[in-house]
Design a protein around this motif. Sequence first.
Motif: not given
Length: 1408
Positions: A1214-1240
């Motif tokens: 068996x494989x067992x884990x500590x989190x009974x629920x988790x998200x399969x989704x892969x949430x990623x974040x843009x680079x800081x520079x890109x975020x600054x440009x988008x914010x402007x």
Amino acid sequence: MYSSLFLPIVLSANAVFAALPQVDFDRMGKVGLAGTFAGLDLFQNNSVSFDSATSTLFARASDGSLSPIASTNQGGHILTACALQNEVYFAGSFSSIGDTSASNVASYTPSSGAVAALGSGGPNGQVDAVFCDSKDNKLWVGGTFTSPGSSVAVWDPKADSWSRPPFVGVAGAQARVLSITSNSSDSSIFFAGSFVTTFGSGSVTLNTTNNPNVPFSAGATPFSSSLVPVPLQNAEVNGSPSSSQSGFSDIKQILCPSGDDGPNNSWFAADGNDALITVRAFSTISANGVRLGNTFQNNHGTTGFSITTIPDNKVQTLHYIDPSTGQNQTCSDPCPLSTDATVLYQDFLFTGPMDITGVQIKLSEWTGASPGLHILQLLSSGAFASSIEGNNAVSCFAPSPSNTTLTGNWVPKLVNTKIAGTTQTVLVSTVQVGTPASSGPSFTWMPYVSASGNYDINLLIPGCTNFPDCPLRTSVKVTVFPGEGLDPSVTVVSQRNTADATHLIYSGPIVPSSPDFVATVSMTLSDTPEGTGQGGQYELVADRVQLVLTSANVSSTGSGSSQTGSSQGAKRAFGFFEWVKTSTDTSLDATKNLPNATLTALDIAGLDLFSGITGAGTLSSTNPSSIIAVAHHSSGTIFFGGNFSISSGSAAGSSNIIAYRDGSLASLAEKGLDGSVTSLSLDGDKLFVGGSFRDTLSASTQGKLQGVALYDVQNDRWSPLGGGVNGAVTSLAQSGGHLQVTGNFTSQLGSSDRSEAKAAGLATWDINSNTWVNSGGFLVGSMAFVGNSSSSTQVVAGNVVAARKFGASGLVMLKNGNSDGPQIIPLEAELGEVDSIIPTSNVQRRRSHLPRSTGWISRVGLSHIFRRQTSTQVPSLPSTAPSPAPAVLAGAFWKNSSSSAEVAIIGGNFSFVAGGSSVATEAIGVYNPDTGVLENLPNVEINGTVRTLLVDGNLLYIGGQFTAKDTNVNGLAIYDLSTQQWENTGLQALQSSSSPVVVRSITKSASKANTIIVAGSFAQAGSLPCQSICGYDTANKQWNALGNGIQGEVVSIVYAGVSLLIAGGSIALSDNTAANVALFSFTNETWASIGHGADLQGPVTALEVNAGNASSIFAAGQSSDGSNAFLSFWDGHKWANLGSSLESSTTVAQLTMVPLQDTHSGNGVIEPDRMLLLSGSLIDSSFGNISSALYDGQQLIPYIVASSSTGSPGAVASLFRSLSNFSFSQRRFLATGVVILISIAIAAGVVFLLALIGILWTLFSRRGDKLNKFDTVEEEDDDSTHHRPSSLLEHINAATRTTILGTSPFSNYHADKEEKVAQETSDHDPFGPDASNYMRAETPSDAVGGMLAEEISRPAHARYSFDGTGEGELPISAGAEVEVLDDRDPAWWYARDVRTGQEGVVPAAYLY
């Protein structure tokens, strides 16, 4: 709908993927992998096969993991290794290593992995020992060979060449070197084995009358002629009044005349005068008399004299022999001096040796014009040597002066003699307190000894008061080497005397100095220094050694010539030889006779071993004696281990291990061990001993020293290491607080008679916790050697049957690693077998804690999915892979609220002994992954096998096939982790009429409060009939049947959403409908078959629901006839066989969906961000036997391969884990520079929009129109809430939701639309990755707001509880901590539950 996707599984065993898929274990919290294995590895590391007829070299990393380097030719052996610079040198008996031809010695470069031969002309026979001399950058090897040296050779890496050693080699006995080590100061090299070294030539010339080195005179005796004259070159010598006659006026020319009596060799006093000769040394001299030779020049000569000593100014009574009669005479004032020209000189002796600073000789009677002399010498007490080199001038008639050698830093220091005009200089050296004697300074005096005889040797020590340095003083060890055929002497002397002291350090015969031998007196720091020192330092003082002749060594009296007397004989040493690295004598040959001058203080040990071993015959018998291992303790004590018995001497009666301390052999406690010793390893005062023994020689430990033992140096006591190992030990090494043990054994034994852990050839002992622990890597074989290759890595070698990179007794922890795969952290404790185990069931349990829904769940009408089947007989469950002890079959995590530690509770078929305990615990334990400590559950004694575990709060539910002491439980028990007591009150036992009760699954219902679902093989719970599955009400402590129940046996339970339970096994419904996968609805309390029974080939052994979606179910099992294994997929309408070439003997114990760090090219069966992990015992002709594989919807990718303790294939349970629920989704974040440009850009757009609104407002105001406001939230019915967007962005957001989902995401679906929605969404994943695979839309808002929404999440808390029963809604409890991911809609916010990882929408008013 999916039929085009159900292609046969492609077995990707040979690099369909450039690398293994990157499973995101960290997203699941802490992850454990349990099973029946002792070693495992990733499949990509499984390409090496092993031939037990060869010897394989492994690299052992700091975590203990093993990586094979290369193997020898068949029949080859690797026996030893060491590290020098950036190379590892290994040796033994082989002709090739890997693809490289190499004769007995080779090198390995860790940085490149290259293996290379060492030039040509290397050892032509087996190499048993190597020593890497880092100081001189040389490799020394020893063994049984004849070239380039006799059993010893040297490799020079810089010159890239072999050479014989400076001493040629060794010979005698077996002529075999088995150990090469250095002393603790690295100033000399120790060779040990089975050989004989000889010191001395075997013949010594002794004087029979006078000293042969001194011209004969009838006025001397053998005794007096043996006294070495004191060198007076630096003394003040005056003769007054002196003659002015040329050639006779210099008094100093008579001190050691270079020719016969005459000009420039004799002295005259002034005519007509008495003469007074004064000799002042201005330092203390140990003198025993005066030698005077008369002058026989015309008209000159002395007939009477007297001697006054300085500083006492006393006229001395002298003893002499009358040369005319040969009778002993005495005289005082005057004493007669012979006028017989045939008498060269006369010796006049004091009553005994005297410490003086000078003499005055009054020539009071003469013949002719004036007195005169030809010879004047001051006779010593016998011989002498000073620490001050200037005082060691050449004595008259001596071929060479006394000499000294030293190590360390010695500085001169003046002594206050309190004698006017007298000075005394000594040498002192300071050493840090705690410095081993072998690492401290040393001083050696080599006095010139003129003749053989019996001497008392004194060490002169100035008092500490006159320095003053009393607090610094300590004790010293003094070793005297008196001569060929004479045993050395060792004495410990205190230098803490307040007044000047003379310490007798030897009394006995001394052999005269010769080109072959010089008597030596060596001084070092004592092994156990006295005092505490001052300022953290001791001070050693070197002054003088004084040899006082007590009797001359003569065999007869005669005419005054010398002749050869008796032969003292050469001294022989066995099995041990010390080579001082600073030696520059290139003429030495240890295969023949070595000069006694080369004999060191530690070579005495070899002399004692030779004399102590019974008879020379034992050196060549069928079981020859040998010294195999040597260890040098910081105190100076040397330990010898091997195969020998001592029959005489100070250690008589000892066997196989002995110590050499204070100049002699010494027995260890209980006289040693009852078998041979092959390896020694020191850790402070702990001496670890390995070999082929079971106990001490006196059997004091009742047979618990099996193969390995601990000797306490300070307390002289033996202790076992647990219960030892069940075979012979060949090698020991220490690294990271652990002792590694190799040998020919299969198990390591605990201190309890019931505790035994498999360890075939390699075992590890934790020195601090005093327990056997996991070695990190896994080997099965007969291992010959383990040694350190750096400060944190090692090499291991031997004949291997099987090996895995990681060794673990049934459990490893998994974390995200690098591109090579996950980080695998083995269980540090060692699990063993148990005394008695209840017979196991024929189905291996499946891990029951699976992810709950985190997204959209298809709610397809049951009437469309579940169809009645015809009545059939329930088949038997398929046989599973065996789970012999030790096996971990289940695990669950629990966070201890009192300590905040998250621990893994493991269960299975095993035993272990917790630290600090001697009692074995079986079947269940508590493991802390952070500390590596395995502990028992207090007050728990289980007899049987644990197959499933569930933690609910502080309650632990234990299932399997067992009973428990002092309870009536049968296969199921409840334990309170907080109170550490059983919580079985009111729990009615499970029962079975014809077969044992086996609980294989314990889960908690999310739909029905306070309900635990128990499933397996049983007939009823208490008095309630509920075959194979039953619900336990934790509040009322009552059993409840699930609907009408089922028939057969259940192996696995999973859930779809919150209201559907899915059971797998060999099952029929209550109406006899075959249903190996059955569904139970908590809503209407009914059972139904999922699909047609014939769609599945046989009973199911493992189930998985993909993210809680009832239309995405995977099932594995075996066909009813046992002809093949299957993997099937339920798409919401029918079962489809995914196809595989898994052989019939395959057992799938668990299916679990795991998230990925990257994505795969999914085909609709499995989303790109996850894969299905199959675990168990998987067998296929293309990749053999593996334990886990990953399935991406098209390919089965071998992932983990495991081995049992015997080297046979293992299995993952068996494989067992500590989190009974988790998200399969892969949430990623843009680079800081890109975020600054988008914010402007957004800010600029907002400004523009506000300006536009202002313009429009002005225009509409001028027209007199009025803007109507609208409500932001409108209730349309009791079950649904619709949004009325209040801004342009909300209009776009709502439109996006409608576009993607086909309707508002916040409307309830109706039953008649369920199937249509499922069909529409199954063909296209609205949340799949975009073309760049960089960003994934998690919510409808993300699909448009996209990347900006990722950056602005914020924490919040629930003001009220919300049941979240609608599609896409998030159930929360009041006070729960959430993360708001999208708050752009004023009425509904998209959020994540921080504790569970579940996501969904909640009313905005419910959060703050």
